[in-house]
Scaffold this motif. Structure first.
Motif, PDB file in Angstrom:
ATOM      1  N   GLY A 106       0.838  -1.188   0.000  1.00  0.00           N
ATOM      2  CA  GLY A 106       0.000   0.000   0.000  1.00  0.00           C
ATOM      3  C   GLY A 106       0.871   1.235   0.000  1.00  0.00           C
ATOM      4  N   ALA A 107       0.232   2.402   0.009  1.00  0.00           N
ATOM      5  CA  ALA A 107       0.994   3.645  -0.016  1.00  0.00           C
ATOM      6  C   ALA A 107       1.728   3.891   1.292  1.00  0.00           C
ATOM      7  CB  ALA A 107       0.062   4.812  -0.319  1.00  0.00           C
ATOM      8  N   ALA A 157       1.561  10.835  -3.997  1.00  0.00           N
ATOM      9  CA  ALA A 157       0.590  11.192  -5.039  1.00  0.00           C
ATOM     10  C   ALA A 157      -0.715  10.422  -4.892  1.00  0.00           C
ATOM     11  CB  ALA A 157       1.192  10.940  -6.418  1.00  0.00           C
ATOM     12  N   VAL A 158      -0.947   9.851  -3.719  1.00  0.00           N
ATOM     13  CA  VAL A 158      -2.096   8.964  -3.511  1.00  0.00           C
ATOM     14  C   VAL A 158      -3.410   9.628  -3.901  1.00  0.00           C
ATOM     15  CG1 VAL A 158      -3.450   7.801  -1.727  1.00  0.00           C
ATOM     16  CG2 VAL A 158      -0.963   7.559  -1.751  1.00  0.00           C
ATOM     17  N   ALA A 210       9.644  16.308 -11.884  1.00  0.00           N
ATOM     18  CA  ALA A 210      10.195  16.982 -10.712  1.00  0.00           C
ATOM     19  C   ALA A 210      10.393  16.033  -9.531  1.00  0.00           C
ATOM     20  CB  ALA A 210       9.278  18.126 -10.288  1.00  0.00           C
ATOM     21  N   CYS A 211       9.988  14.773  -9.694  1.00  0.00           N
ATOM     22  CA  CYS A 211       9.999  13.826  -8.574  1.00  0.00           C
ATOM     23  C   CYS A 211      11.033  12.726  -8.787  1.00  0.00           C
ATOM     24  CB  CYS A 211       8.620  13.191  -8.413  1.00  0.00           C
ATOM     25  SG  CYS A 211       7.282  14.380  -8.170  1.00  0.00           S
ATOM     26  N   ASP A 212      11.542  12.205  -7.664  1.00  0.00           N
ATOM     27  CA  ASP A 212      12.465  11.077  -7.701  1.00  0.00           C
ATOM     28  C   ASP A 212      11.809   9.794  -7.206  1.00  0.00           C
ATOM     29  OD1 ASP A 212      14.870  12.548  -8.577  1.00  0.00           O
ATOM     30  OD2 ASP A 212      14.598  13.583  -6.661  1.00  0.00           O
ATOM     31  N   LEU A 213      10.877   9.919  -6.270  1.00  0.00           N
ATOM     32  CA  LEU A 213      10.115   8.768  -5.787  1.00  0.00           C
ATOM     33  C   LEU A 213       8.661   9.197  -5.636  1.00  0.00           C
ATOM     34  CD1 LEU A 213      13.020   8.808  -3.862  1.00  0.00           C
ATOM     35  CD2 LEU A 213      12.229   6.453  -3.651  1.00  0.00           C
ATOM     36  N   ILE A 214       7.740   8.334  -6.073  1.00  0.00           N
ATOM     37  CA  ILE A 214       6.314   8.646  -6.023  1.00  0.00           C
ATOM     38  C   ILE A 214       5.559   7.456  -5.432  1.00  0.00           C
ATOM     39  CG2 ILE A 214       4.266   9.262  -7.351  1.00  0.00           C
ATOM     40  CD1 ILE A 214       6.130  10.366  -9.524  1.00  0.00           C
ATOM     41  N   ALA A 215       4.804   7.714  -4.376  1.00  0.00           N
ATOM     42  CA  ALA A 215       3.995   6.678  -3.730  1.00  0.00           C
ATOM     43  C   ALA A 215       2.552   6.784  -4.204  1.00  0.00           C
ATOM     44  CB  ALA A 215       4.053   6.821  -2.214  1.00  0.00           C
ATOM     45  N   VAL A 216       1.958   5.646  -4.566  1.00  0.00           N
ATOM     46  CA  VAL A 216       0.560   5.608  -4.995  1.00  0.00           C
ATOM     47  C   VAL A 216      -0.139   4.407  -4.363  1.00  0.00           C
ATOM     48  CG1 VAL A 216       0.900   6.826  -7.183  1.00  0.00           C
ATOM     49  CG2 VAL A 216       1.163   4.337  -7.097  1.00  0.00           C
ATOM     50  N   SER A 217      -1.472   4.433  -4.403  1.00  0.00           N
ATOM     51  CA  SER A 217      -2.279   3.377  -3.795  1.00  0.00           C
ATOM     52  C   SER A 217      -3.397   2.970  -4.742  1.00  0.00           C
ATOM     53  CB  SER A 217      -2.878   3.872  -2.476  1.00  0.00           C
ATOM     54  OG  SER A 217      -3.740   2.914  -1.906  1.00  0.00           O
ATOM     55  N   ALA A 218      -3.651   1.671  -4.830  1.00  0.00           N
ATOM     56  CA  ALA A 218      -4.684   1.191  -5.749  1.00  0.00           C
ATOM     57  C   ALA A 218      -6.085   1.593  -5.321  1.00  0.00           C
ATOM     58  CB  ALA A 218      -4.599  -0.332  -5.868  1.00  0.00           C
ATOM     59  N   HIS A 219      -6.371   1.533  -4.020  1.00  0.00           N
ATOM     60  CA  HIS A 219      -7.761   1.728  -3.609  1.00  0.00           C
ATOM     61  C   HIS A 219      -8.201   3.183  -3.622  1.00  0.00           C
ATOM     62  CE1 HIS A 219      -7.718   3.150   0.723  1.00  0.00           C
ATOM     63  NE2 HIS A 219      -6.457   2.778   0.614  1.00  0.00           N
ATOM     64  N   ALA A 260       2.173   1.116  -4.758  1.00  0.00           N
ATOM     65  CA  ALA A 260       3.413   1.044  -5.523  1.00  0.00           C
ATOM     66  C   ALA A 260       4.296   2.234  -5.196  1.00  0.00           C
ATOM     67  CB  ALA A 260       3.125   1.004  -7.022  1.00  0.00           C
ATOM     68  N   LEU A 261       5.578   2.022  -5.405  1.00  0.00           N
ATOM     69  CA  LEU A 261       6.546   3.111  -5.322  1.00  0.00           C
ATOM     70  C   LEU A 261       7.262   3.196  -6.658  1.00  0.00           C
ATOM     71  CD1 LEU A 261       7.959   5.253  -3.534  1.00  0.00           C
ATOM     72  CD2 LEU A 261       9.698   3.519  -3.033  1.00  0.00           C
ATOM     73  N   TRP A 262       7.120   4.357  -7.312  1.00  0.00           N
ATOM     74  CA  TRP A 262       7.887   4.599  -8.528  1.00  0.00           C
ATOM     75  C   TRP A 262       9.211   5.217  -8.132  1.00  0.00           C
ATOM     76  CZ3 TRP A 262       9.922   9.029 -10.835  1.00  0.00           C
ATOM     77  CH2 TRP A 262      10.463   8.831 -12.114  1.00  0.00           C
ATOM     78  N   VAL A 263      10.297   4.696  -8.702  1.00  0.00           N
ATOM     79  CA  VAL A 263      11.645   5.124  -8.336  1.00  0.00           C
ATOM     80  C   VAL A 263      12.415   5.528  -9.595  1.00  0.00           C
ATOM     81  CG1 VAL A 263      13.806   4.446  -7.233  1.00  0.00           C
ATOM     82  CG2 VAL A 263      11.634   3.549  -6.357  1.00  0.00           C
ATOM     83  N   ARG A 264      12.862   6.767  -9.612  1.00  0.00           N
ATOM     84  CA  ARG A 264      13.684   7.231 -10.720  1.00  0.00           C
ATOM     85  C   ARG A 264      15.024   6.509 -10.714  1.00  0.00           C
ATOM     86  NH1 ARG A 264      13.341  11.249 -14.028  1.00  0.00           N
ATOM     87  NH2 ARG A 264      11.607  12.194 -12.859  1.00  0.00           N
TER      88      ARG A 264
END
Length: 368
Positions: free
Chosen positions: A69-70, A176-177, A189-198, A208-212
């Protein structure tokens, strides 16, 4: 029941449900097993990863890691980045209105030597830019900021904060949830982005965590390294498939639908004593956080029990504490206790929203 609590969670998209069913009913292999069924499950996971990545950061050089989760994604981004930064960069900068998964994590980092700076916001909920410029310097390991606030819907200047962080060599972490799929996400502008499915019409229990590339945080979960050798734990193909299907639908959402709902809700409340919390323009308009002086919110929710809305963020409900976000924008405890949050989205109709808001308004005015 009229559901108006989209910030707490969104309804599951039918397409996401359909994508999950075969992996709940017909297939049960571990996606990390080497046999044929395991490889089939792994293929489903990778299809979902590609769907989420395409909806989140299709043009950027980075990887997407599935998490529980986020909350896990944010913990990992913050703690892992701080560990990688080393003692030369002990400063961690965030904002007073962040989600507790960020604020609690940075507080925990103090025990590891972090110098935490929590930036104030104005009465509009937007970060104090002067304070940010003074705080973010060459000793800063990371800057953490939420794209859209979960309680008041305010959109923070992530692009500006990211540019400031980059100028001193700090890592920009974005929660970014609440904003992904709703407002423009300045991925560059971001290096790491946290998101959540629900929060995007997918299932609970996966994020998920997106990682540059080059910004990989140190691992905080150990025991297999199933996700790119950086995150351990067996993935659920069903949850991944549901997340992927939900992400693929985001591009089809019609922004004008939310604008229509926002205008209808605001018009319904305009003639009464409701006060909007947070900036009226720099916000996601699927979030309507308002207050009425003297309002007994517990009584209101009891009288409007056929409407699902919130007395604050879902994460703090029942704690007895007033919202730290509302306090941060200058409200007193009494004023914060007079606030409600109405959230709407893809599956909300104008008719049901207007009827629900009218019901809430009548009940609130009845208390006066």
């Amino acid at each position: 029941m009229t559901y108006l609590d989209y910030q707490a969670t969104t309804p599951l998209a039918p397409q996401a449900f359909d994508a999950m069913v075969p992996w709940l009913r017909d297939h049960h292999a571990n996606p990390h097993s080497p046999h044929r069924e395991g490889r089939r499950a792994r293929a489903a996971v990778e299809v979902a990863r590609a769907q989420v990545l395409a909806a989140l950061a299709p043009q950027e050089d980075g990887r997407l890691f599935f998490t529980s989760g986020a909350t896990e994604a944010a913990n990992w981004a913050l703690a892992g980045t701080f560990e990688r930064a080393g003692s030369a960069r002990p400063k961690v900068v965030t904002i007073a209105t962040e989600h507790s998964c960020v604020l609690d994590t940075v507080r925990a980092l103090v025990a590891r030597g972090a110098e935490v700076v929590v930036l104030p916001v104005g009465t509009d909920g937007l970060v104090d830019r002067g304070a940010a410029m003074a705080a973010i310097d060459e000793r800063t390991a990371l800057v953490a900021a939420m794209l859209v606030n979960n309680e008041i819907g305010v959109v923070q200047p992530i692009a500006w904060l990211g540019e400031l962080a980059r100028s001193v060599g700090a890592v920009m972490v974005c929660d970014a949830v609440q904003g992904w799929g709703r407002v423009a996400l300045p991925v560059a502008a971001c290096d790491l982005i946290a998101v959540s499915a629900h929060k995007v019409y997918g299932p609970k229990g996966i994020g998920a965590l997106w990682v540059r590339a080059g910004s990989e945080p140190a691992a905080i979960l150990h025991g297999g390294g199933q996700e790119g050798a950086l995150r351990s734990g067996t993935l659920s193909p069903a949850l991944c498939a549901g997340f992927g299907a939900a992400a693929a639908l985001l591009a089809q959402d019609d922004p004008s639908h939310i604008e229509t709902l926002w205008a209808a809700a605001r018009e319904t409340l305009s003639a009464t004593n409701w006060i909007l919390n947070g900036d009226a323009e720099a916000r996601w308009r699927g979030n309507l956080n308002v207050r009425m002086d003297g309002l007994d919110v517990a009584r209101l929710m009891s009288e409007c029990r056929d409407i699902a809305f919130s007395a604050g963020s879902a994460c703090a409900s029942g704690s007895g504490r007033t919202s730290h976000v509302l306090r941060a924008i200058g409200l007193s405890d009494a004023q914060a206790k007079n606030a409600i949050r109405v959230g709407f989205g893809r599956y909300t109709t104008k008719e049901e929203l207007v009827q629900a808001v009218q019901t809430i308004d009548r009940a609130a005015r009845g208390q006066r």
